[in-house]
Design a protein around this motif. Structure first.
Motif, PDB file in Angstrom:
ATOM      1  N   ARG A  45     -11.958 -19.098  -0.356  1.00  0.00           N
ATOM      2  CA  ARG A  45     -11.268 -18.538  -1.208  1.00  0.00           C
ATOM      3  C   ARG A  45     -10.395 -16.869  -0.053  1.00  0.00           C
ATOM      4  O   ARG A  45     -11.450 -16.460   0.389  1.00  0.00           O
ATOM      5  CB  ARG A  45     -11.114 -18.191  -2.589  1.00  0.00           C
ATOM      6  N   GLU A  46      -9.596 -16.331  -0.468  1.00  0.00           N
ATOM      7  CA  GLU A  46      -9.477 -14.442   0.120  1.00  0.00           C
ATOM      8  C   GLU A  46     -10.204 -13.700  -0.912  1.00  0.00           C
ATOM      9  O   GLU A  46     -10.264 -13.563  -2.309  1.00  0.00           O
ATOM     10  CB  GLU A  46      -8.112 -14.623   0.299  1.00  0.00           C
ATOM     11  N   CYS A  47     -11.295 -12.943   0.721  1.00  0.00           N
ATOM     12  CA  CYS A  47     -12.041 -11.589  -0.719  1.00  0.00           C
ATOM     13  C   CYS A  47     -10.328 -11.318  -0.615  1.00  0.00           C
ATOM     14  O   CYS A  47      -9.709 -10.434   0.136  1.00  0.00           O
ATOM     15  CB  CYS A  47     -12.121 -11.237   0.497  1.00  0.00           C
ATOM     16  N   ALA A  48     -10.920 -10.418  -2.381  1.00  0.00           N
ATOM     17  CA  ALA A  48     -10.127  -9.662  -2.948  1.00  0.00           C
ATOM     18  C   ALA A  48     -10.440  -8.211  -2.692  1.00  0.00           C
ATOM     19  O   ALA A  48      -9.201  -7.022  -2.486  1.00  0.00           O
ATOM     20  CB  ALA A  48     -10.602  -9.447  -4.571  1.00  0.00           C
TER      21      ALA A  48
ATOM     22  N   PRO B  89       6.417  -3.440   5.228  1.00  0.00           N
ATOM     23  CA  PRO B  89       4.418  -3.302   4.649  1.00  0.00           C
ATOM     24  C   PRO B  89       3.358  -3.549   3.389  1.00  0.00           C
ATOM     25  O   PRO B  89       2.406  -3.948   3.636  1.00  0.00           O
ATOM     26  CB  PRO B  89       4.685  -2.045   4.218  1.00  0.00           C
ATOM     27  N   ASP B  90       4.271  -3.569   2.185  1.00  0.00           N
ATOM     28  CA  ASP B  90       3.873  -4.739   1.038  1.00  0.00           C
ATOM     29  C   ASP B  90       3.289  -6.322   1.583  1.00  0.00           C
ATOM     30  O   ASP B  90       1.793  -6.523   1.112  1.00  0.00           O
ATOM     31  CB  ASP B  90       4.978  -4.684   0.022  1.00  0.00           C
ATOM     32  N   GLU B  91       4.043  -6.748   2.623  1.00  0.00           N
ATOM     33  CA  GLU B  91       3.668  -8.206   2.601  1.00  0.00           C
ATOM     34  C   GLU B  91       2.018  -8.320   3.637  1.00  0.00           C
ATOM     35  O   GLU B  91       1.243  -9.235   3.278  1.00  0.00           O
ATOM     36  CB  GLU B  91       4.949  -9.207   3.663  1.00  0.00           C
ATOM     37  N   LEU B  92       1.946  -6.820   3.887  1.00  0.00           N
ATOM     38  CA  LEU B  92       0.662  -6.977   5.352  1.00  0.00           C
ATOM     39  C   LEU B  92      -0.192  -6.519   4.674  1.00  0.00           C
ATOM     40  O   LEU B  92      -1.236  -6.146   4.972  1.00  0.00           O
ATOM     41  CB  LEU B  92       1.587  -6.044   6.131  1.00  0.00           C
ATOM     42  N   ARG B  93      -0.342  -6.375   3.163  1.00  0.00           N
ATOM     43  CA  ARG B  93      -1.125  -4.921   2.658  1.00  0.00           C
ATOM     44  C   ARG B  93      -1.479  -4.093   3.487  1.00  0.00           C
ATOM     45  O   ARG B  93      -2.648  -3.426   3.088  1.00  0.00           O
ATOM     46  CB  ARG B  93      -2.919  -6.167   2.519  1.00  0.00           C
ATOM     47  N   ILE B  94      -0.343  -3.002   3.510  1.00  0.00           N
ATOM     48  CA  ILE B  94      -0.910  -2.040   4.061  1.00  0.00           C
ATOM     49  C   ILE B  94      -0.925  -0.981   2.915  1.00  0.00           C
ATOM     50  O   ILE B  94      -2.073  -0.270   3.085  1.00  0.00           O
ATOM     51  CB  ILE B  94       0.540  -1.518   4.979  1.00  0.00           C
TER      52      ILE B  94
ATOM     53  N   LYS C 166      -2.800  -1.533   0.624  1.00  0.00           N
ATOM     54  CA  LYS C 166      -3.704  -1.519  -0.348  1.00  0.00           C
ATOM     55  C   LYS C 166      -4.358  -0.817   1.020  1.00  0.00           C
ATOM     56  O   LYS C 166      -5.874  -0.621   0.770  1.00  0.00           O
ATOM     57  CB  LYS C 166      -4.577  -3.310  -0.485  1.00  0.00           C
ATOM     58  N   LEU C 167      -4.479  -1.019   2.527  1.00  0.00           N
ATOM     59  CA  LEU C 167      -5.590  -0.310   2.607  1.00  0.00           C
ATOM     60  C   LEU C 167      -5.274   1.140   3.026  1.00  0.00           C
ATOM     61  O   LEU C 167      -6.280   2.231   2.560  1.00  0.00           O
ATOM     62  CB  LEU C 167      -5.136  -0.343   4.729  1.00  0.00           C
ATOM     63  N   VAL C 168      -4.472   1.872   2.544  1.00  0.00           N
ATOM     64  CA  VAL C 168      -4.508   2.722   2.449  1.00  0.00           C
ATOM     65  C   VAL C 168      -4.985   3.669   0.474  1.00  0.00           C
ATOM     66  O   VAL C 168      -5.817   4.405   0.798  1.00  0.00           O
ATOM     67  CB  VAL C 168      -2.640   3.348   2.485  1.00  0.00           C
ATOM     68  N   ALA C 169      -4.753   2.814   0.246  1.00  0.00           N
ATOM     69  CA  ALA C 169      -5.836   2.866  -1.043  1.00  0.00           C
ATOM     70  C   ALA C 169      -7.033   3.166  -1.006  1.00  0.00           C
ATOM     71  O   ALA C 169      -8.238   4.043  -1.150  1.00  0.00           O
ATOM     72  CB  ALA C 169      -5.395   1.831  -2.203  1.00  0.00           C
ATOM     73  N   ARG C 170      -7.793   1.841  -0.326  1.00  0.00           N
ATOM     74  CA  ARG C 170      -8.873   2.129   0.595  1.00  0.00           C
ATOM     75  C   ARG C 170      -9.911   3.312   0.584  1.00  0.00           C
ATOM     76  O   ARG C 170     -10.694   3.305   0.550  1.00  0.00           O
ATOM     77  CB  ARG C 170      -8.994   0.522   1.056  1.00  0.00           C
ATOM     78  N   VAL C 171      -8.550   3.676   1.713  1.00  0.00           N
ATOM     79  CA  VAL C 171      -9.175   4.838   2.633  1.00  0.00           C
ATOM     80  C   VAL C 171      -9.158   5.911   1.968  1.00  0.00           C
ATOM     81  O   VAL C 171     -10.077   6.380   1.602  1.00  0.00           O
ATOM     82  CB  VAL C 171      -8.273   4.952   3.862  1.00  0.00           C
TER      83      VAL C 171
END
Length: 199
Positions: free
Chosen positions: A56-59, A120-125, A127-132
């Motif tokens: 599975r993919e890591c959430a 950007p949405d398809e590439l999880r960008i 989510k990256l901004v939110a993580r940062v």
């Protein structure tokens, strides 16, 4: 084609769809598997069944593992404040193989491409901004391919992270134009990471 070889031909056709294997290579691989079916084919089939059921993919980062959160994201020792952004899981595994990066990762799942309808949405960008923002990340290392799409994606991410306070760097020397991380040797990856520069 005789009925007796239909299953073998079907296996060859499936193998030929794998990266790096064309029809001839697939035929050779299948013949080898058939000859070694007792010691190779049966265990391989069992391993493939197990992975198909558990992978599975890591959430959090997008890595591939057997749990909802991968081993890297669960490892508190890797909470260094650094995230290495890669295009694909194969690139993450290449970075890990070099054993030079001790932080965490973020797998985009590709690069920005109007032709492939990847935004950007398809590439999880997002989510990256939110993580940062949420995790107090101090440095984002963009380990993307030295291709036009890779560089376009890198600049888009740098702009998206401009207000977060995180330093955005990119791999330096040793990564040839058009090069992909998965095909580079460990020494080249190590040199490129150590000599990273601000984007």
């Amino acid at each position: 084609m005789a009925d007796t070889t239909r299953d073998i031909e079907a296996l060859i056709e499936m193998m030929a769809k794998l990266p790096g294997l064309g029809p001839r290579s697939a035929r050779r691989a299948v013949l080898h598997l058939v000859k070694k079916r007792g010691v190779l084919m049966a265990p391989l089939a069992e391993a493939m069944r197990n992975v198909a059921a558990t992978a599975r993919e890591c959430a959090v980062c997008g890595n591939i593992g057997t749990a909802d959160t991968c081993d890297i994201c669960r490892d508190d020792r890797r909470a260094t404040g650094e995230i290495c952004v890669v295009e694909d899981v194969a690139d993450l595994w290449a970075m890990e193989r070099a054993r030079v990066f001790k932080g965490r990762y973020h797998v985009l799942g590709g690069t920005l491409s109007a032709l492939d309808d990847l935004g950007p949405d398809e590439l999880r960008i997002p989510k990256l901004v939110a993580r940062v923002t949420d995790d107090g990340i101090t440095e984002v290392i963009l380990a993307l391919g030295a291709t036009i799409d890779g560089q376009t994606t890198a600049h888009y991410i740098a702009d998206a992270l401009a207000g977060t306070g995180a330093e955005v760097t990119t791999l330096a020397q040793g990564v040839p134009m058009g090069g992909e991380l998965d095909y580079l040797d460990d020494g080249t990856i190590t040199a490129a990471l150590r000599a990273r520069k601000a984007l």
